[in-house]
Design a protein around this motif. Structure first.
Motif: not given
Length: 314
Positions: A77-88, A185-187, A227-230
């Motif tokens: 959820w932290w990673w997913k929140s970095l950039q809002n995607e209209s379709v996931v 990857p940011f998303k 997880a590495f980015i986080k």
């Protein structure tokens, strides 16, 4: 007489140099033994070691593969929140497809007391202009560049060798078939784009136009783990900014896969200007989602504590 004199000189040489050789061997062996917590050529004191060990996580998953691909709830959820995607898309399904195409393995798990891998992390700062660092950069085992930073026409200052290029879809460039494509990857769409550029080539839009295809070798693809980015954000940046910059992530990536790290092309020019060596572009390090001041402070501390060598260009 000459033979006796020669023998006597040899005995004196051995008696004097022998202890020195033993000391040098001991120092070299000790340095190699401590390499995992230090460097090939290390001068880190106990305070520096404590500061580093509080931040550095040896067990961190650096690159993504099927085996470590499952994300825990908080990381996802932290990673997913970095950039809002209209379709996931379904993350698990995307990972499964990815590793039917790209190398599915742990990269660079060959650390040992006998290994001394030297690496250059080359940023895009204008402080590289006139630096004449090219030969020094090219002498490293790995040369890690990021985004569009070119070499052609700038070889004297930035070198010509590139073993790894860290990119995301919006910063992608052709890299030939001798360079590792390291996706940051940011998303989830970034992972889908990676699949697309080697297959259908249908993704040409994220939040902006992106290249639907680039020249690269699918057998040299690596994906940095979400997880590495986080981990970089939590442990190294301690929550400063919204998420870490590509350059900062590349430095921490190098600390995990290299034994000796040299950093070039980070920070402002001698006159305090933030620009790129390859274009007339002025920027503010604190614009956007990154805390450039704090990232710069951590990189300076890594240099001061002898964990990296930072070259400023002047």
């Amino acid at each position: 007489m000459i033979r006796k004199r020669t023998l006597r000189h040899f005995i004196v040489f051995v008696s004097v140099s022998g202890p020195i050789c033993i000391v040098l061997f001991h120092q070299t062996s000790t340095r190699s033994f401590l390499k995992d917590s230090c460097m090939c050529n290390c001068a880190m004191d106990s305070e520096g070691r404590s500061w580093f060990s509080q931040r550095y996580k040896p067990s961190a998953n650096v690159t993504l593969n099927r085996k470590n691909g499952l994300l825990d709830f908080h990381t996802y959820w932290w990673w997913k929140s970095l950039q809002n995607e209209s379709v996931v898309a379904n993350y698990t399904q995307v990972v499964e497809v990815m590793f039917s195409l790209f190398p599915d393995k742990d990269h660079y798990t060959d650390s040992s007391p006998s290994r001394c891998r030297t690496c250059a992390v080359v940023g895009n700062s204008g402080n590289l202009v006139g630096s004449r660092y090219g030969a020094l950069i090219d002498s490293q085992d790995f040369v890690i560049r990021m985004n569009e930073g070119p070499t052609k026409g700038f070889e004297r200052d930035v070198g010509s060798k590139t073993t790894h290029r860290v990119i995301y879809p919006e910063s992608a460039v052709d890299m030939g078939v001798t360079t590792h494509l390291v996706l940051l990857p940011f998303k989830i769409l970034d992972l889908q784009w990676l699949i697309s550029i080697f297959t259908t080539k249908h993704i040409d839009l994220t939040y902006m136009y992106v290249k639907p295809s680039i020249i690269a070798d699918r057998n040299m693809v690596m994906i940095l783990h979400p997880a590495f980015i986080k981990y970089v954000y939590d442990s190294w940046l301690q929550g400063h900014g919204e998420y870490p910059s590509t350059g900062f992530i590349s430095v921490i990536f190098a600390l995990h896969v290299c034994d000796e790290v040299s950093v070039f092309g980070f920070g402002p020019t001698k006159d305090g200007v933030w620009d790129h060596y390859f274009e007339d572009f002025k920027s503010d390090p604190n614009e956007g989602p990154h805390d450039g001041d704090f990232e710069g402070k951590v990189i300076s501390q890594l240099h001061q504590k002898h964990r990296i060598m930072l070259y400023k260009g002047w």
